[in-house]
Design a protein around this motif. Structure first.
Motif, PDB file in Angstrom:
ATOM      1  N   GLN A 193       0.829  -1.210   0.000  1.00 26.24           N
ATOM      2  CA  GLN A 193       0.000   0.000   0.000  1.00 26.24           C
ATOM      3  C   GLN A 193       0.860   1.256   0.000  1.00 26.24           C
ATOM      4  O   GLN A 193       0.638   2.173  -0.798  1.00 26.24           O
ATOM      5  CB  GLN A 193      -0.921  -0.013   1.222  1.00 26.24           C
ATOM      6  N   PHE A 194       1.843   1.304   0.876  1.00 28.09           N
ATOM      7  CA  PHE A 194       2.699   2.493   0.978  1.00 28.09           C
ATOM      8  C   PHE A 194       3.515   2.684  -0.301  1.00 28.09           C
ATOM      9  O   PHE A 194       3.696   3.808  -0.773  1.00 28.09           O
ATOM     10  CB  PHE A 194       3.640   2.371   2.181  1.00 28.09           C
ATOM     11  N   ARG A 195       3.984   1.574  -0.878  1.00 23.07           N
ATOM     12  CA  ARG A 195       4.777   1.666  -2.106  1.00 23.07           C
ATOM     13  C   ARG A 195       3.937   2.171  -3.273  1.00 23.07           C
ATOM     14  O   ARG A 195       4.345   3.088  -4.000  1.00 23.07           O
ATOM     15  CB  ARG A 195       5.374   0.298  -2.432  1.00 23.07           C
ATOM     16  N   LEU A 196       2.740   1.614  -3.438  1.00 25.26           N
ATOM     17  CA  LEU A 196       1.901   1.993  -4.571  1.00 25.26           C
ATOM     18  C   LEU A 196       1.274   3.372  -4.392  1.00 25.26           C
ATOM     19  O   LEU A 196       0.910   4.018  -5.375  1.00 25.26           O
ATOM     20  CB  LEU A 196       0.817   0.937  -4.792  1.00 25.26           C
ATOM     21  N   ALA A 197       1.160   3.831  -3.151  1.00 22.42           N
ATOM     22  CA  ALA A 197       0.650   5.187  -2.919  1.00 22.42           C
ATOM     23  C   ALA A 197       1.608   6.246  -3.463  1.00 22.42           C
ATOM     24  O   ALA A 197       1.214   7.397  -3.673  1.00 22.42           O
ATOM     25  CB  ALA A 197       0.409   5.414  -1.430  1.00 22.42           C
ATOM     26  N   GLU A 198       2.867   5.838  -3.712  1.00 24.91           N
ATOM     27  CA  GLU A 198       3.851   6.745  -4.297  1.00 24.91           C
ATOM     28  C   GLU A 198       3.934   6.595  -5.815  1.00 24.91           C
ATOM     29  O   GLU A 198       4.694   7.304  -6.465  1.00 24.91           O
ATOM     30  CB  GLU A 198       5.230   6.466  -3.682  1.00 24.91           C
TER      31      GLU A 198
ATOM     32  N   GLY B 201      -6.492  -5.177   7.002  1.00 23.15           N
ATOM     33  CA  GLY B 201      -5.058  -5.025   7.204  1.00 23.15           C
ATOM     34  C   GLY B 201      -4.442  -3.794   6.576  1.00 23.15           C
ATOM     35  O   GLY B 201      -3.222  -3.615   6.577  1.00 23.15           O
ATOM     36  N   PHE B 202      -5.281  -2.918   6.033  1.00 24.59           N
ATOM     37  CA  PHE B 202      -4.808  -1.670   5.440  1.00 24.59           C
ATOM     38  C   PHE B 202      -4.555  -0.613   6.510  1.00 24.59           C
ATOM     39  O   PHE B 202      -5.054  -0.697   7.633  1.00 24.59           O
ATOM     40  CB  PHE B 202      -5.866  -1.104   4.493  1.00 24.59           C
ATOM     41  N   ASP B 203      -3.818   0.414   6.127  1.00 31.11           N
ATOM     42  CA  ASP B 203      -3.767   1.673   6.869  1.00 31.11           C
ATOM     43  C   ASP B 203      -4.796   2.589   6.210  1.00 31.11           C
ATOM     44  O   ASP B 203      -4.613   3.006   5.059  1.00 31.11           O
ATOM     45  CB  ASP B 203      -2.374   2.294   6.790  1.00 31.11           C
TER      46      ASP B 203
END
Length: 252
Positions: free
Chosen positions: A7-12, A135-137
Motif C-alpha cells: 500500500q505504501f509503495r503503490l501510494a507513491e 489489514g490496510f492503513d
C-alpha cells in the motif's frame, strides 16, 4: 505487514494512483447516473448522457488533477438534479424545508446537506473499520492523497458507494417522513440534526446497509454492510498481485 508495505509503495506510484482513482470515480459517476434513472421524477436525457460521457473521461484521465475536474463536473450535474429525487422539498415544518439548492458543507447550511454530510461521515467510519479489518492503513489512499487526519483509503473506497448507500438513505429518510423539519436546528450558519433526528437518520442508514444486492463479480447476493468488506478485500488482492485490476462495484 506485507499488505501495508505494498500500500505504501503503490501510494507513491503516480500511474497506479491515477488508474485506481479513475476506476473509482468512473464507478461513482455510473452509480450516480443509475440513481437518477431510478429515482428522478423525469431524468433529463442530456444530463444523463453527459454523465455517461464523464464516466469514460474519468477512466481516460491523464492526471489526478484532470480526474478531480471530471469528478467535480459530474458532481455539479448530479447534485443539480438531486431536487428531482426529493419529494418533500416544499413541505414546511417549523421554518425548515427540504428545498435543496446546491451541495454545501463545512458547515452544511440546509437540512438535505446536513443529512448528506452525516451519511458520508457514517459511511467513512464504516469503511475505516473495514480497512483495518483487512489489514490496510486507512489513512493512506491512492486517489485521496495523504493529508493529516484524513482517512484517504476509506474515502477512496467510498467514492462509488456514496450514491448507493448514503444518498438513498437520505432520500428514504426525507421522502418517507422518517425525518421532519422539527428534527433540525441552527447553530450559527450550520443546520444540524437534533438527537432525535440523528437517531431517525441512523435508522434509515442502517436499513440501507442491511439491504441486499447482487455482486456482479461473484454473482451472489450480499448486504451493503458485507459489501464494504468485500470491496476492501478485493482491493487488497490487487495490491498482493492476486487480481489484475480492481473490480469497482457498479449497479444497474
Amino acid at each position: 505487514m506485507f499488505l501495508r508495505k505494498a500500500q505504501f509503495r503503490l501510494a507513491e506510484d503516480e500511474w497506479f494512483c491515477r488508474h485506481v482513482g479513475g476506476k473509482l470515480v468512473a464507478g461513482k459517476i455510473r452509480n450516480q447516473r443509475t440513481m437518477l434513472l431510478r429515482n428522478h421524477v423525469e431524468p433529463p436525457g442530456a444530463e444523463v448522457r453527459e454523465l455517461k460521457r464523464l464516466a469514460a473521461c474519468a477512466e481516460a484521465a491523464g492526471s489526478l488533477e484532470e480526474l478531480l475536474g471530471v469528478e467535480g463536473w459530474a458532481a455539479r450535474i448530479y447534485f443539480g438534479l438531486l431536487p428531482g429525487m426529493v419529494k418533500r422539498k416544499h413541505d414546511r415544518e417549523d421554518g425548515f424545508t427540504f428545498d435543496f439548492k446546491a451541495r454545501n458543507r463545512r458547515p452544511p447550511r440546509d437540512p438535505v446537506n446536513s443529512l448528506l454530510s452525516l451519511g458520508y461521515s457514517l459511511l467513512t467510519k464504516d469503511l475505516t473499520i473495514a480497512c483495518y479489518a483487512v489489514g490496510f492503513d486507512s489513512m493512506v489512499g491512492f486517489y485521496h492523497q495523504p493529508r493529516h487526519g484524513r482517512p484517504g483509503l476509506a474515502l477512496d473506497l467510498m467514492e462509488p458507494l456514496r450514491p448507493l448507500i448514503a444518498d438513498p438513505a437520505v432520500l428514504t429518510a426525507v421522502n418517507t417522513r422518517m425525518i421532519s423539519g422539527r428534527d433540525f436546528l441552527t447553530a450559527g450558519q450550520a443546520v444540524t440534526l437534533t438527537a432525535k433526528g440523528r437517531k431517525g437518520f441512523v435508522r434509515a442508514y442502517e436499513a440501507r446497509m442491511d439491504a441486499s444486492v447482487t455482486h456482479p463479480f461473484f454473482g451472489y447476493r450480499v448486504s451493503y454492510r458485507r459489501l464494504l468488506e468485500i470491496q476492501t478485500r478485493l482491493l487488497a488482492k490487487v495490491l498482493q498481485g492476486e487480481l489484475a485490476d480492481y473490480p469497482v462495484f457498479v449497479t444497474r
